[in-house]
Motif scaffolding. Structure first.
Motif, PDB file in Angstrom:
ATOM      1  N   LYS A 325       0.913  -0.961   0.145  1.00 29.32           N
ATOM      2  CA  LYS A 325       0.221  -0.080   0.572  1.00 29.32           C
ATOM      3  C   LYS A 325       1.250   1.094  -0.320  1.00 29.32           C
ATOM      4  O   LYS A 325       1.715   1.546   0.989  1.00 29.32           O
ATOM      5  N   GLN A 327       0.729   4.535   1.237  1.00 26.74           N
ATOM      6  CA  GLN A 327      -0.069   5.481   1.516  1.00 26.74           C
ATOM      7  C   GLN A 327       0.181   7.297   1.123  1.00 26.74           C
ATOM      8  O   GLN A 327       0.015   8.025   1.185  1.00 26.74           O
ATOM      9  N   SER A 339       0.114 -11.081  11.746  1.00 28.04           N
ATOM     10  CA  SER A 339       0.159  -9.877  12.906  1.00 28.04           C
ATOM     11  C   SER A 339       1.815 -10.229  13.623  1.00 28.04           C
ATOM     12  O   SER A 339       1.772 -11.283  14.424  1.00 28.04           O
ATOM     13  N   LEU A 374      -1.921  -7.577  10.178  1.00 29.20           N
ATOM     14  CA  LEU A 374      -3.345  -7.761   9.408  1.00 29.20           C
ATOM     15  C   LEU A 374      -4.497  -6.741  10.518  1.00 29.20           C
ATOM     16  O   LEU A 374      -5.774  -6.745  10.389  1.00 29.20           O
ATOM     17  N   THR A 375      -3.937  -6.846  11.735  1.00 29.64           N
ATOM     18  CA  THR A 375      -5.506  -6.495  12.773  1.00 29.64           C
ATOM     19  C   THR A 375      -5.411  -4.793  11.913  1.00 29.64           C
ATOM     20  O   THR A 375      -4.365  -4.062  11.730  1.00 29.64           O
ATOM     21  N   CYS A 376      -6.878  -4.453  13.062  1.00 23.29           N
ATOM     22  CA  CYS A 376      -7.339  -3.577  12.747  1.00 23.29           C
ATOM     23  C   CYS A 376      -6.435  -2.184  14.031  1.00 23.29           C
ATOM     24  O   CYS A 376      -7.403  -1.626  14.513  1.00 23.29           O
ATOM     25  N   ASP A 377      -5.454  -1.995  13.938  1.00 20.89           N
ATOM     26  CA  ASP A 377      -4.832  -1.133  15.264  1.00 20.89           C
ATOM     27  C   ASP A 377      -3.612  -0.528  14.806  1.00 20.89           C
ATOM     28  O   ASP A 377      -2.659  -1.507  13.641  1.00 20.89           O
ATOM     29  N   SER A 378      -3.416   0.553  14.937  1.00 24.53           N
ATOM     30  CA  SER A 378      -2.113   1.341  14.773  1.00 24.53           C
ATOM     31  C   SER A 378      -1.519   0.754  14.667  1.00 24.53           C
ATOM     32  O   SER A 378      -0.246   1.591  13.978  1.00 24.53           O
ATOM     33  N   ASP A 380      -0.052  -1.697  15.190  1.00 20.99           N
ATOM     34  CA  ASP A 380       0.896  -3.333  14.603  1.00 20.99           C
ATOM     35  C   ASP A 380       1.568  -2.707  13.470  1.00 20.99           C
ATOM     36  O   ASP A 380       0.726  -3.212  12.064  1.00 20.99           O
ATOM     37  N   TYR A 381       2.376  -3.181  13.265  1.00 18.69           N
ATOM     38  CA  TYR A 381       3.581  -2.532  12.578  1.00 18.69           C
ATOM     39  C   TYR A 381       4.981  -2.709  13.388  1.00 18.69           C
ATOM     40  O   TYR A 381       5.179  -3.143  14.168  1.00 18.69           O
ATOM     41  N   HIS A 424      -5.415 -11.092  19.041  1.00 20.08           N
ATOM     42  CA  HIS A 424      -6.785  -9.516  18.676  1.00 20.08           C
ATOM     43  C   HIS A 424      -7.770  -9.587  17.339  1.00 20.08           C
ATOM     44  O   HIS A 424      -6.331  -9.725  16.376  1.00 20.08           O
ATOM     45  N   CYS A 425      -8.204  -9.487  17.019  1.00 16.11           N
ATOM     46  CA  CYS A 425      -8.989  -9.260  15.394  1.00 16.11           C
ATOM     47  C   CYS A 425      -8.868 -10.768  15.384  1.00 16.11           C
ATOM     48  O   CYS A 425      -9.888 -10.617  14.343  1.00 16.11           O
TER      49      CYS A 425
END
Length: 486
Positions: A325, A327, A339, A374-378, A380-381, A424-425
């Motif tokens: 992606k 951005q 994740s 993959l989680t919807c958490d900022s 998670d990188y 998570h998620c």
């Protein structure tokens, strides 16, 4: 012009290294062909390379043996494995091949010790050092172990009540240690560790509760600081204070014969990792000997409790880059098929860095990227390694799959991540592979656990079959609906 990923690595690091090399343009880890592993088991996956556990144990034992010989040190050395780093049976089975001892942290640890005793992998001669704040069940389990004849069980006293609690349940005489509540690194938010008893209070505590207690004998003083064993002023200052307490205690307590310096050896976290283990061990042994000679007391037997050092460098995780992606004009996000929060929680919780390298495509050109989970958490990188400010990987190409590996992840990640539980998620835990060598020295692999399935997580959440309508109920409901419609 050098634009290939292999060129970048060769310009930046000393490569290959003992555990890493390229073979047929793909990465090998301890001679394990990682692409073959991916082709056989898929990705994401985690793996444990079992021989590295024995390798590290024997490296440390040799460092201490050499230092003891060099310094003409009269005490013995005992290697303990800190089980909280990884409680898995395959880890303990491998570690216990090497004539070591065990350090426990909680009640259920004692159940594991008893299972291992029943299998003959631990004997009554194995030291079982029990640390931690001891609640009722932990005290009961330690007492059971001692009452069943394990005289080398040494509970380490963490607070003023534990002597009485143990005395109430242990039949006959038993040995104990005392943990020093060390002063924390100046960067910490508090001054003194919550674990153990303060420096100034240890001798009075011994005199009040142990010296005239016919049931209890003090054998060990326990010292550990959270930052681990490092060649800095803070470590050497705390060790000096510990030795002052030891020699003061030894003069009034003849039974005291052991000093436990805990764990804390660092493990390799980058390709430029540099830690002089030999020097550190030699200097620790030398410092202990010098202080004891100055105070005219016998040197202690030395115990260590290496956890991460024992098992950390045996572990790894492999992911596939799913998609890229872009951005903005500068940031490219390579999305992994798992994740970081769930599979490598220390990267999220304490910003820990692991060695990260691509598995394949080393001869392709490279680019600077960020890695996202993959989680919807900022949070998670993973955006940097220990030694550089950015991540460089072979350029993303949807026609050419890219796999990346994180290495030396074997300590704590499964237990902190909640192995076999909710993630998570609801991102499933990946497959886990055990890698070993057979008698001929050939690599063998075994599937330890499958990737979690939907039904595994739904069952934990309560969405099991018992809560769903059964076939008879469904039939009755249909008949009732038909009657009402007519």
């Amino acid at each position: 012009m050098n634009t290939k990923y292999i060129d970048l690595v060769n310009q930046t690091f000393d490569f290959p290294q003992p555990e890493f090399k390229l073979e047929n343009k793909t990465l090998e880890f301890h001679d394990v062909n990682l692409m073959q592993l991916v082709e056989q088991y898929g990705a994401p996956l985690k793996f444990t390379y079992l021989p590295q556990i024995s390798n590290n144990i024997n490296r440390a034992k040799q460092w201490f043996a050499d230092a003891i010989k060099k310094n003409n040190y009269k005490g013995k050395y005992n290697y303990c494995y800190c089980t909280k780093s990884s409680h898995f049976k395959h880890v303990l089975d491998e570690a216990l091949k090497n004539d070591i001892h065990i350090e426990t942290s909680s009640a259920f640890d004692i159940d594991i010790v008893e299972r291992l005793k029943a299998e003959g992998k631990i004997t009554d001669q194995t030291f079982v050092i029990s640390n931690g704040f001891k609640r009722a069940q932990y005290v009961t389990n330690i007492a059971r172990l001692i009452n069943n004849g394990h005289k080398n069980a040494i509970p380490i006293i963490d607070n003023y009540e534990e002597i009485d609690l143990l005395s109430a349940e242990v039949k006959g005489k038993f040995n104990v240690g005392i943990r020093i509540a060390s002063e924390e690194d100046p960067k910490f938010e508090f001054y003194t560790s919550r674990l153990g008893i303060g420096y100034k209070n240890i001798v009075p505590f011994y005199k009040n509760q142990i010296q005239n207690n016919e049931k209890v004998e003090l054998k060990m003083l326990h010292f550990f600081i959270n930052t681990g064993i490092r060649d800095n002023a803070y470590y050497w200052n705390e060790l000096a204070k510990c030795l002052k307490v030891y020699t003061s205690l030894k003069k009034i307590c003849p039974s005291l014969d052991s000093l436990n310096i805990g764990g804390g050896f660092p493990i390799k976290n980058s390709l430029v990792f540099d830690f002089d283990y030999t020097y550190m061990v030699d200097e620790i042994v030398n410092q202990i000997k010098l202080v004891c000679e100055e105070e005219d007391v016998d040197v202690p037997n030395i115990f260590t409790e290496f956890g991460s050092f024992t098992v950390g460098e045996s572990g790894g995780a492999i992911y596939e880059i799913l998609y890229q992606k872009q951005q903005n004009d500068r940031e490219k996000w390579n999305m992994i098929n798992s994740s970081f929060i769930t599979t490598l929680p220390d990267t999220w919780a304490i910003n820990k860095r692991f060695i990260m390298l691509p598995i394949n495509r080393w001869n392709d050109s490279y680019e600077r990227v960020l890695l996202g989970g993959l989680t919807c958490d900022s949070d998670d990188y993973y955006n940097s390694e220990q030694h550089i400010n950015a991540i460089y990987l072979p350029k993303y190409n949807k026609e050419k799959p890219l796999y990346i590996g994180f290495f030396n992840t074997g300590a704590y990640q499964e237990t902190i991540g909640g192995f076999g539980g909710l993630q998570h998620c609801l991102i499933p835990s990946p497959k886990h592979i055990l890698i070993d060598k057979n008698a001929e020295g050939n690599i063998t692999t075994t599937l330890f656990s499958e990737q979690q399935k939907s039904e595994d997580l739904l069952k934990i959440l309560g969405y099991n079959q018992a809560t769903q309508p059964n076939s008879d109920s469904t039939k009755e409901a249909s008949e009732l609906t038909e009657i009402l419609n007519n």
